[in-house]
Every structure is written in structure tokens, then in C-alpha cells.
Design an enzyme around this catalytic site. Structure first.
Site, mmCIF file in Angstrom:
data_model
loop_
_atom_site.group_PDB
_atom_site.id
_atom_site.type_symbol
_atom_site.label_atom_id
_atom_site.label_comp_id
_atom_site.label_asym_id
_atom_site.label_seq_id
_atom_site.Cartn_x
_atom_site.Cartn_y
_atom_site.Cartn_z
ATOM 1 N N LYS A 274 13.063 -2.083 11.155
ATOM 2 C CA LYS A 274 11.953 -1.113 11.206
ATOM 3 C C LYS A 274 12.450 0.276 10.807
ATOM 4 O O LYS A 274 11.790 0.984 10.053
ATOM 5 C CB LYS A 274 11.339 -1.022 12.606
ATOM 6 C CG LYS A 274 10.486 -2.181 13.081
ATOM 7 C CD LYS A 274 9.162 -2.350 12.379
ATOM 8 C CE LYS A 274 9.296 -3.198 11.152
ATOM 9 N NZ LYS A 274 9.133 -4.613 11.235
ATOM 10 N N LYS B 96 3.676 -5.354 0.793
ATOM 11 C CA LYS B 96 3.231 -6.056 1.994
ATOM 12 C C LYS B 96 3.310 -7.573 1.836
ATOM 13 O O LYS B 96 3.733 -8.264 2.736
ATOM 14 C CB LYS B 96 1.796 -5.622 2.336
ATOM 15 C CG LYS B 96 1.284 -6.174 3.654
ATOM 16 C CD LYS B 96 2.032 -5.582 4.840
ATOM 17 C CE LYS B 96 1.631 -6.205 6.147
ATOM 18 N NZ LYS B 96 2.620 -5.904 7.199
ATOM 19 N N HIS C 151 34.036 -7.211 17.354
ATOM 20 C CA HIS C 151 34.626 -7.918 16.200
ATOM 21 C C HIS C 151 34.466 -7.123 14.911
ATOM 22 O O HIS C 151 34.613 -7.673 13.828
ATOM 23 C CB HIS C 151 33.997 -9.305 16.059
ATOM 24 C CG HIS C 151 34.235 -10.173 17.257
ATOM 25 N ND1 HIS C 151 35.464 -10.681 17.566
ATOM 26 C CD2 HIS C 151 33.401 -10.583 18.239
ATOM 27 C CE1 HIS C 151 35.392 -11.386 18.682
ATOM 28 N NE2 HIS C 151 34.138 -11.335 19.108
ATOM 29 N N ARG D 172 -0.406 -3.043 -0.164
ATOM 30 C CA ARG D 172 0.387 -4.144 -0.700
ATOM 31 C C ARG D 172 1.706 -3.657 -1.316
ATOM 32 O O ARG D 172 2.609 -4.447 -1.534
ATOM 33 C CB ARG D 172 -0.416 -4.904 -1.759
ATOM 34 C CG ARG D 172 -1.630 -5.595 -1.189
ATOM 35 C CD ARG D 172 -2.498 -6.160 -2.292
ATOM 36 N NE ARG D 172 -1.860 -7.252 -2.994
ATOM 37 C CZ ARG D 172 -1.888 -8.511 -2.617
ATOM 38 N NH1 ARG D 172 -2.527 -8.850 -1.523
ATOM 39 N NH2 ARG D 172 -1.289 -9.445 -3.326
ATOM 40 N N ASN E 122 -0.925 -10.073 -11.750
ATOM 41 C CA ASN E 122 0.063 -10.071 -10.665
ATOM 42 C C ASN E 122 0.968 -11.270 -10.881
ATOM 43 O O ASN E 122 0.474 -12.347 -11.208
ATOM 44 C CB ASN E 122 -0.597 -10.276 -9.295
ATOM 45 C CG ASN E 122 -1.490 -9.142 -8.901
ATOM 46 O OD1 ASN E 122 -1.566 -8.142 -9.606
ATOM 47 N ND2 ASN E 122 -2.180 -9.298 -7.791
ATOM 48 N N GLY E 123 2.250 -11.117 -10.618
ATOM 49 C CA GLY E 123 3.154 -12.266 -10.744
ATOM 50 C C GLY E 123 4.113 -12.089 -11.900
ATOM 51 O O GLY E 123 4.282 -10.986 -12.434
ATOM 52 N N GLU F 73 15.335 -6.659 14.439
ATOM 53 C CA GLU F 73 14.003 -6.170 14.081
ATOM 54 C C GLU F 73 13.940 -4.638 14.222
ATOM 55 O O GLU F 73 13.363 -3.962 13.379
ATOM 56 C CB GLU F 73 12.957 -6.877 14.962
ATOM 57 C CG GLU F 73 11.522 -6.412 14.801
ATOM 58 C CD GLU F 73 10.952 -6.590 13.407
ATOM 59 O OE1 GLU F 73 11.590 -7.219 12.549
ATOM 60 O OE2 GLU F 73 9.846 -6.060 13.163
ATOM 61 N N TRP G 53 3.413 -3.310 -9.011
ATOM 62 C CA TRP G 53 4.735 -3.248 -8.386
ATOM 63 C C TRP G 53 5.690 -3.810 -9.440
ATOM 64 O O TRP G 53 5.630 -4.997 -9.768
ATOM 65 C CB TRP G 53 4.729 -4.101 -7.120
ATOM 66 C CG TRP G 53 5.949 -3.949 -6.260
ATOM 67 C CD1 TRP G 53 6.145 -3.029 -5.269
ATOM 68 C CD2 TRP G 53 7.133 -4.759 -6.289
ATOM 69 N NE1 TRP G 53 7.376 -3.207 -4.689
ATOM 70 C CE2 TRP G 53 8.007 -4.255 -5.289
ATOM 71 C CE3 TRP G 53 7.559 -5.842 -7.053
ATOM 72 C CZ2 TRP G 53 9.262 -4.805 -5.034
ATOM 73 C CZ3 TRP G 53 8.810 -6.389 -6.803
ATOM 74 C CH2 TRP G 53 9.644 -5.873 -5.802
ATOM 75 N N GLU H 76 13.354 0.392 6.935
ATOM 76 C CA GLU H 76 12.318 0.287 5.910
ATOM 77 C C GLU H 76 11.390 1.485 5.859
ATOM 78 O O GLU H 76 10.881 1.802 4.794
ATOM 79 C CB GLU H 76 11.541 -1.035 6.013
ATOM 80 C CG GLU H 76 10.831 -1.268 7.290
ATOM 81 C CD GLU H 76 10.214 -2.661 7.355
ATOM 82 O OE1 GLU H 76 10.043 -3.314 6.329
ATOM 83 O OE2 GLU H 76 9.874 -3.071 8.479
ATOM 84 N N CYS I 186 1.486 -5.802 -6.184
ATOM 85 C CA CYS I 186 0.409 -5.681 -7.164
ATOM 86 C C CYS I 186 -0.943 -5.990 -6.533
ATOM 87 O O CYS I 186 -1.054 -6.857 -5.682
ATOM 88 C CB CYS I 186 0.583 -6.601 -8.360
ATOM 89 S SG CYS I 186 2.033 -6.324 -9.339
HETATM 90 C C1 F6R Z 1 9.140 -6.047 7.567
HETATM 91 C C2 F6R Z 1 8.258 -6.825 6.737
HETATM 92 C C3 F6R Z 1 8.846 -7.884 5.861
HETATM 93 C C4 F6R Z 1 8.044 -9.175 6.010
HETATM 94 C C5 F6R Z 1 8.543 -10.230 5.013
HETATM 95 C C6 F6R Z 1 7.834 -11.554 5.209
HETATM 96 O O1 F6R Z 1 8.438 -5.122 8.334
HETATM 97 O O2 F6R Z 1 7.080 -6.639 6.745
HETATM 98 O O3 F6R Z 1 10.191 -8.078 6.144
HETATM 99 O O4 F6R Z 1 8.182 -9.619 7.325
HETATM 100 O O5 F6R Z 1 8.330 -9.775 3.719
HETATM 101 O O6 F6R Z 1 6.474 -11.410 5.035
HETATM 102 P P1 F6R Z 1 5.457 -12.508 5.546
HETATM 103 O O7 F6R Z 1 5.534 -12.534 7.019
HETATM 104 O O8 F6R Z 1 4.128 -12.031 5.051
HETATM 105 O O9 F6R Z 1 5.881 -13.806 4.937
#
Ligand code: F6R
Length: 615
Positions: free
Chosen positions: A492, A610, A511, A27, A101-102, A488, A75, A495, A2
Site C-alpha cells: 500500500k 486497476k 537473516h 483503471r 484495449n489489449g 500488504e 495505458w 504503490e 485502458c
Molecule cells: C494493489 C492492487 C493490485 C491488485 C492486483 C490483482 O493494491 O490493487 O496489486 O491486487 O493487480 O488484481 P485483481 O485482484 O483484480 O486480480
């Protein structure tokens, strides 16, 4: 998650707000809306979809004149994404309008009370309940909007950043925050309201970040009034001068923020150790660590809490801290930690990692650890963020704004800063010899140019992406320091391209995951010359024996893996604990190209936000 934008002043509110909403698109959201006061009427336009959809809808729907208004990107939490559930929401009288927001957790009981008093609801949202609660209080207690908002918020449980406008008092907007960020831009005879400062960057650098539990009344041509929600007591607002500039939040010639941010990594890493690492002198200094060195030195253990990519950086740090400083480390998902009654000792050092500094689960985990007496150190990227404020001390990564939803430079700079902290601690406790310490500083200093070199694999990454873009599954394998890089890499891919991918420690393959391997399965293997190279080579042989497709990230000059793999991508050689920073680069580029070739929205993947400010 949001986004909020508001404006009151002398400009056309419409363009300030819509452009501001575009800036907050990163966001993550599924619908957008705006309320504009044209001098007589309060007009609302909202829609499921993107800000571009709102832009085209609203121009035919409502007058775009007026110098006060509020806008929102939603969102979905309560109620599906559709036009009705989008914000802003009117109160029953049509006088008040709100964006939020929230989550208001007790919205259902408040709703029942309001239903008994004949309030009607058109949406499924908790937000519509809140605006009607404010209206009810304003009417029954005959108070002004600010007071009504304050009373209402004292009856709610949950998290919020809100902006409320009353058409009978059109020269003010009332805002409040608890658990969701809210910034107020202070211009000349004008105010901007936003979830972060990016929407008003070109108008003013003067910013007041509301703290949790604070509310403010922004009034046309008047001074900003800030006070506590709890007891109405006055707070003197602290006006900060923003260090951000417009260039940092624009694409600067790149097609996507993600690509720009991947390419920014050499500079971002330099910025992370700027002033903290003095190579010639053989010194690492960081105020947050130096001022609390005894706590770090006496730590019974280090507990790292984070989510998502930041959690992966924490896993790399676990290997680094244990190797360098010989201190036990545990890495926890903040979302699990906060709810499982963890054992926390007063001599634990907690490191909370968060790019945004706003992640709700990480915030809650920090609060829990602090309550139990632990010292909490924050590693954040966003300056002034909530986590940077609630932690006892911390260090910023200084990576600059990360706007692409998929974290890239945040990850490599988090590893960089955590390496610096581990080095500082190892030096202070005498767990690392001076010559080894110095060799790390020298190598770290070379890392930005090695990242630069690693980025040259872009064309190769694009070629590999074109071969595997249509797969439905992928495996990522790594060992030791590069096991978290496998996680990681898989994250990537998932997502931004929506391809199912799993990361595993290479040795765990036998395993279970080995059952998945056939001639359709691409396996991305991080096979650095350092560490467990021979073991990883054996794992590659096992995949080959089952006809799996092998894409290996190897050290420059590698011959053995080249012989076995279908494709290799070379990265420069470095000290083993620093290999994750380099090995990540080709995996970021591979995901980027696959998503791009599949026509996905690289910067704003579906369903993701985000900053994850709700549970
Ligand atoms: C993956 C990604 C998320 C954030 C997670 C934590 O690319 O962006 O998995 O890493 O939501 O976010 P922060 O680091 O802002 O606490």
C-alpha cells in the site's frame, strides 16, 4: 488498464463519452482520445495526460457535435505515452477509426505485410496495424465493416476489446472482445459501449456483457447483433439488469475513492457474509461451495492463485485453511504458475482470487489448471467478470465497486469470504468442533463493528504519517496470520506514495533486513496480543537496540509494546485468525495520509492500472 467508451443514439456523444472516460479513469492510463462524427467529418482529438487535458484540448480542436463517437484512455504497451500513440487511430484512408484495449502479439508480422502493400504508419502501436488490416480486408474482399473486422480478428493473435467506426457507414459501431472486457448498454434507441458498465449507469441498467470470442454490431435504431468471431454464427444476446447504482461509483463526500472504500469496509464485510452466515443457527452456506462440497472435502490440496493484494489475501487464507480444515494449501503468483509447468492433480481444488475478475495472469493460470482437469473456484468482486465466468464455481465478495487503484475493501472482504469457505469445509469434514465453529461465527459477526472501532485510529494514523512522510524506505514486519498483512502494508505504501517499503516475517529480520535498521528507518510492526506476541516483542527489542523507529499496531490495552515503541496504534481484540482484517485498517490509513501529504494522486497512482488485463 485502458478504457473504452462509445455511444450511438440521439444524445450528444461528446458529453456521454468524456464523462464515461472520467468514470474509467480508475483503471489507470497515461493518455486519452476521442473520435466524433459530426455528420460529415470524422474528427479525432487525443493527448498524452488526463481526461481533463483532453477536455480542454478537444474543445478548441474539433467540433463537439454529433451523436456517434468512440473514446479511449490508454495505458501504454506498444510505444511510449504521447499524443501520436494515443487512441483513436485512423486507417490510411481516414475512413476507419479504432480504439483498442489489449495487445496484438503478431502485430509486427502483420505490419510487415501491410508495409509491403504500401500502408504507412504514424504511431508505434499494434492498434494502428489492426485498423489498417481491417481496411485492407474491407477493400480487397469488398466486404462490409463487420465482416472485415471478423476476418481481421481471425488473423490476429493476442487479446483485445475493440470498437471500430467507419465514416462511410456512420450508423453503426463494430465491437469485439477476446481477453479484455466489453459491456454494451442497451437504451431506448441508443447504445453505449464501455469497458465496464459505470460510464452508462445513469442512462440504462440493461447490459450485455460480450463473452470472449464474440463481436457485435450496434446500429442506430436497430436491434443488437451479436455473433462469434470464429465462424460468424449468431449469438442471442443475454441482457442483464445491472444491480449497481450511481451512488456506489461516486465519492459520496470523500476526497478520494480510496478513503471512501476504507470507510466502507464495515458494510462491505457485512455484505460479504449476508445470507451466507446464519449465526444463531450455526450455519455457513454458500451455493458455490455447497454444490461442490465433495470436491472440497476430497481435495488432495488447495492451490490458491492470485496477484498483488489478492495474493496477500490468499496467503492469509493459507494459514486459515490449514488451521481450520487441516488441508494442505499452496499459494502461487498466477504469473509464475502459468509459465512453470506446475504439477496439478485432478483432485486439487484451485481457488483463484481476483477483485476485478479480469487479471490476465490469473485468467491464464485458471485456463491452465482447468486444462489439466482441476476444479477451479473463483473469488471475485466484480459481478459478471471474466474470471467469474470461466471458473467452475465461485463466490462473490459483494464489496461493491472498488475504484481506488490501491485495493482496500477488496482485501478485507476476500479474507472474510475465504474464512467462511474454510469454516464451511472444516465443519463438513469434522475438523473443527461445533463449539469452536460457533465461536468463529459469533466473532465474525462482530468484525464489522470492530472494523468501525479500528477506523477511529484515523487521527493517530494522520499524526504518524506526518512524522514519517519524508522517509525513503520503510520495513513492515508481522508473524503468522499477520505476515501477509506486513506484505500488504508495504505494498500500500509503495504503490500510492512511491516510498520503497518491504514486508517480512518478523523472525526473518535477523537473516538480512536487520542490516538496514538505523535511526532513519521506520519499522511498522504488527504485534497482536495473540499468537507469537512474545517473539514479536523480542523482534521489537532488536529494532530498538539498533535505534530503529517503531510504529506498532497493537491490541487495545497493550502495555508492553507501548513501553518500547515510538508510536502505537490500537485495534480491538479478536480471535487470532481474524486479526488480519483489523490490523490492515491502520496500515491502509497510514499509506493514505502519507500519499496525501506528499501530494500524490491517491486514487490513480502513476504507472498502475486497476485491472491488469495484459501480461
Ligand atoms: C494493489 C492492487 C493490485 C491488485 C492486483 C490483482 O493494491 O490493487 O496489486 O491486487 O493487480 O488484481 P485483481 O485482484 O483484480 O486480480
Amino acid at each position: 488498464m485502458c478504457g473504452i467508451v462509445g455511444y450511438i443514439g440521439h444524445r450528444e456523444a461528446y458529453s456521454v463519452i468524456v464523462q464515461g472516460l472520467e468514470r474509467l479513469e480508475y483503471r489507470g492510463y497515461d493518455s486519452a482520445g476521442i473520435a466524433l462524427y459530426d455528420g460529415t467529418n470524422l474528427n479525432v482529438s487525443k493527448t498524452k495526460g488526463k481526461v481533463a487535458d483532453l477536455r480542454s484540448k478537444l474543445e478548441t480542436e474539433i467540433p463537439t457535435i454529433g451523436s456517434v463517437g468512440i473514446g479511449h484512455t490508454r495505458w501504454a504497451t506498444h510505444g511510449v505515452p504521447n499524443d501520436v500513440n494515443s487512441h483513436p487511430h485512423f486507417s490510411n484512408s481516414g475512413n476507419l477509426v479504432i480504439i483498442h484495449n489489449g495487445i496484438i502479439e503478431n502485430y509486427d508480422s502483420l505490419r510487415q505485410e501491410l508495409l509491403q502493400r504500401d500502408y504507412k504508419f504514424t504511431s508505434d502501436t499494434d492498434t494502428e496495424v489492426l485498423v489498417n488490416l481491417i481496411e485492407d480486408i474491407k477493400k480487397n474482399e469488398d466486404v462490409k465493416l463487420g465482416k472485415a473486422v471478423q476476418i481481421a480478428l481471425n488473423q490476429t493473435i493476442g487479446a483485445y476489446a475493440i470498437a471500430v467506426f467507419d465514416k462511410s457507414k456512420p450508423d453503426e459501431i463494430v465491437v469485439a472482445r477476446l481477453g479484455s472486457p466489453l459491456a454494451i448498454g442497451v437504451g431506448k434507441d441508443e447504445f453505449f459501449i464501455a469497458s465496464d458498465a459505470t460510464p452508462f449507469l445513469e442512462y440504462t441498467k440493461k447490459t450485455v456483457y460480450l463473452k470472449d470470442g464474440e463481436m457485435a454490431i450496434v446500429r442506430r435504431n436497430k436491434k443488437l447483433k451479436v455473433f462469434k468471431i470464429e465462424d460468424n454464427s449468431i449469438v442471442v444476446p443475454y441482457v442483464e439488469e445491472l444491480q449497481l447504482n450511481l451512488e456506489q461509483i461516486e465519492k459520496g463526500g470523500y476526497d478520494y475513492f480510496m478513503l471512501k472504500e476504507i470507510y466502507e469496509q464495515p458494510q462491505a464485510i457485512k455484505d460479504t457474509f449476508r445470507g451466507r452466515m446464519l449465526v444463531k443457527e450455526g450455519i455457513v452456506k454458500m451455493a458455490g461451495v455447497d454444490d461442490n462440497l465433495e470436491k472440497f472435502k476430497n481435495a488432495r490440496r488447495i492451490l490458491i492463485i492470485a496477484c498483488g493484494t489478492s495474493w496477500h489475501a490468499g496467503l492469509v487464507a493459507e494459514y486459515i485453511f490449514e488451521e481450520f480444515a487441516r488441508v494442505p494449501v499452496e499459494v502461487e503468483y498466477a504469473s509464475e504458475f502459468r509459465y512453470r509447468n506446475p504439477v496439478i492433480y485432478e483432485d486439487d481444488v484451485i481457488i483463484a482470487i481476483s477483485q476485478s475478475g479480469e487479471t490476465a495472469d490469473t485468467m491464464a493460470a485458471i485456463k491452465l489448471a482447468k486444462k489439466q482437469g482441476a476444479f477451479v473456484f473463483g473469488v471475485c468482486n466484480v459481478v459478471g467478470s471474466s474470471i467469474s465466468r470461466i471458473t467452475d464455481a465461485g463466490a462473490y465478495t459483494h464489496a461493491g465497486p472498488e475504484i481506488g487503484v490501491a485495493s482496500t475493501k477488496a482485501f478485507t472482504t476476500q479474507i472474510t469470504i475465504l474464512t467462511l469457505i474454510a469454516l464451511r469445509l472444516a465443519q463438513a469434514t469434522g475438523k473443527m468442533s461445533n463449539s469452536v465453529f460457533r465461536s468463529y461465527l459469533q466473532e465474525l459477526d462482530r468484525i464489522p463493528s470492530k472494523v468501525e472501532e479500528a477506523l477511529k485510529c484515523n487521527e493517530k494514523a494522520e499524526l504518524v504519517a506526518s512524522k514519517y512522510k519524508d522517509v525513503s524506505n520503510a520495513l513492515y514486519l508481522g508473524r503468522g496470520y499477520n505476515f501477509p498483512v506486513a506484505l500488504e502494508g508495504a505494498l500500500k505504501l509503495k504503490e500510492i506514495s512511491y516510498i520503497h517499503a518491504e514486508g517480512y516475517p518478523a523472525a526473518e529480520m535477523k537473516h538480512g533486513p536487520i542490516a538496514l535498521i538505523d535511526d532513519q528507518m521506520p519499522v511498522f510492526v504488527i504485534a497482536m496480543k495473540k499468537g507469537h506476541y512474545e517473539k514479536v516483542v523480542s523482534n521489537i527489542e532488536e529494532i530498538k537496540a539498533r535505534s530503529g523507529k517503531i510504529i506498532a499496531i497493537v491490541t487495545k490495552g497493550d502495555k508492553e509494546v507501548k513501553r518500547l515503541a515510538d508510536h502505537v496504534i490500537e485495534i480491538p481484540e479478536t480471535l487470532e485468525p481474524l486479526t488480519p482484517i483489523l490490523a490492515t485498517i491502520p496500515l491502509q490509513l497510514l499509506s493514505y495520509h502519507i500519499a496525501l501529504m506528499l501530494g500524490k494522486n491517491v486514487d490513480q497512482p502513476r504507472n498502475l492500472a486497476k485491472s491488469v488485463t495484459v501480461e
